[in-house]
Scaffold this motif. Structure first.
Motif, PDB file in Angstrom:
ATOM      1  N   ASP A 278       0.860  -1.179   0.000  1.00 51.37           N
ATOM      2  CA  ASP A 278       0.000   0.000   0.000  1.00 51.37           C
ATOM      3  C   ASP A 278       0.899   1.232   0.000  1.00 51.37           C
ATOM      4  O   ASP A 278       1.464   1.598   1.029  1.00 51.37           O
ATOM      5  N   SER A 280       0.401   4.235   0.174  1.00 52.21           N
ATOM      6  CA  SER A 280       0.014   5.298   1.103  1.00 52.21           C
ATOM      7  C   SER A 280       0.516   5.034   2.519  1.00 52.21           C
ATOM      8  O   SER A 280       0.418   5.898   3.390  1.00 52.21           O
ATOM      9  N   ARG A 281       1.064   3.816   2.740  1.00 51.13           N
ATOM     10  CA  ARG A 281       1.550   3.464   4.083  1.00 51.13           C
ATOM     11  C   ARG A 281       3.013   3.045   4.025  1.00 51.13           C
ATOM     12  O   ARG A 281       3.414   2.066   4.648  1.00 51.13           O
ATOM     13  N   LYS A 282       3.813   3.812   3.306  1.00 56.04           N
ATOM     14  CA  LYS A 282       5.219   3.462   3.136  1.00 56.04           C
ATOM     15  C   LYS A 282       5.964   3.359   4.466  1.00 56.04           C
ATOM     16  O   LYS A 282       6.975   2.673   4.564  1.00 56.04           O
TER      17      LYS A 282
END
Length: 373
Positions: A278, A280-282
């Motif tokens: 994901d 957006s959740r690095k």
């Protein structure tokens, strides 16, 4: 209490070591005994030249110990022909074959003096041909998977008995195919599928990210935890300050930079490659190292050292994130209810239902490695 100082991989590590490791047998010896949650092997670091291999029952936490003449144990694999024999691999050095019932060392290759290169942490036993396929590092070939005699660990020469690979080697279930992730440079990464019966590469699939450990999920598919070369100097400095000495000593400066985003890779024998994460959740996908499959179905766990995270996946989607200090290897229990995590030189057990820690085990010596039985 006794404290010993030693140098490892040119890094001065100060590790507290207690004296007097127990070698008593505590696991029920009846052959009919079956553990609900399964067993794991722990590698406890006694000295630069000696470790305790502890077979631990995840249901009862009872154990048996075997002492081996290797300090930097990285992984344990079972003999395919004898339930009492195991192979123990150094991260960058030696390997031994040992009988756990008698504690007899049946074979050892000391790569610090063999001139053959270095073992690189993993191996798998082919019982039909009595071959042990090992991940190794050689001066000429670099990272490679090579064949050795399963009896005395002697090298089997010939190009047909080796193939390009990396740190880990595994076998597709019910096949004659070995698989390993490798890299030829910062942007040239691949997963190899090698037919060891016919001595030929079946497929080399190019990947966007460098795989570390490879987990077969069918007779034609694998998943791999990976890392990306993006760690900046500030992040590297922070890692050097926070990492425990054992972990820091394991890794070279070059390897330390491979600590950025680390998606879960999917690859199959047709050459299909998919990256699962994901974007957006690095912040949670930092330095992926550990990987295991949860029972049942398409559920997995991965560990991410730099973000203190263990990620639970289902159908390649992140479904839960556990906050675990400095997680290295992660192993799922046989019943799929818990995960065991090598963390801060000890072992932590987490419930997958609640996400809470249920056990934090500290040992008389630092926990150096965790392998699934």
């Amino acid at each position: 209490m006794e404290r010993r100082k030693f140098i490892q991989h040119s890094v001065l590590s100060f590790i507290a070591l207690s004296a007097g490791a127990s070698c008593s047998s505590k696991i029920p010896q009846a052959s009919s005994y079956q553990s609900k949650k399964g067993f794991v092997y722990l590698g406890l670091l006694v000295s630069p030249e000696k470790s305790i291999i502890r077979k631990l029952d995840l249901s009862t936490y009872e154990y048996t110990d075997t002492v081996v003449p290797i300090g930097r144990t990285h992984a344990v694999t079972n003999s395919a022909t004898s339930p009492d024999e195991i192979y123990v691999f150094d991260f960058r050095g030696s390997a031994v074959r040992v009988n756990t019932r008698s504690s007899e060392i049946l074979a050892k290759i000391d790569h610090t003096s063999s001139g053959q290169g270095l073992f690189h942490g993993h191996g798998i036993h082919d019982q039909e041909e009595k071959i042990l396929w090992c991940s190794e590092i050689t001066e000429k070939q670099g990272y490679v998977i090579r064949a050795r005699s399963a009896d005395d660990l002697s090298l089997i020469n010939g190009k047909d008995y080796s193939f390009a690979g990396g740190h880990h080697v595994s076998r597709l279930p019910n096949t004659n195919i070995l698989t390993s992730a490798g890299s030829l440079g910062d942007k040239k990464h691949f997963i190899s599928f090698f037919d060891f019966r016919n001595r030929e590469i079946k497929k080399t699939a190019s990947t966007d990210y460098p795989g570390v450990h490879v987990l077969p999920i069918s007779s034609s598919e694998v998943v791999s935890v990976s890392t990306e070369h993006i760690m900046g100097e500030g992040e590297l400095s922070n890692f050097n300050r926070s990492a425990n000495p054992v972990t820091r000593a394991l890794m070279s400066e070059k390897e330390l930079h491979f600590a950025g985003t680390s998606p879960l890779l999917y690859v199959n024998l047709n050459g299909e490659v998919r990256n699962h994460w994901d974007p957006s959740r690095k912040e949670i996908f930092q330095l992926g190292l550990g990987l295991d499959r949860l029972n049942p179905g398409g559920r997995y766990v991965t560990s991410h050292y730099s973000s203190n995270s263990v990620i639970v996946w289902e159908n390649f989607e992140v479904t839960k994130v556990l906050n675990v200090p400095n997680p290295l290897v992660v192993v799922a229990s046989a019943d799929g209810s818990e995960v065991a995590v090598q963390s801060d030189a000890g072992l932590r057990i987490y419930s997958l239902e609640s996400g809470k820690q249920v056990k934090n085990i500290r040992y008389e010596y630092p926990l150096y490695t965790l392998s699934k039985y």
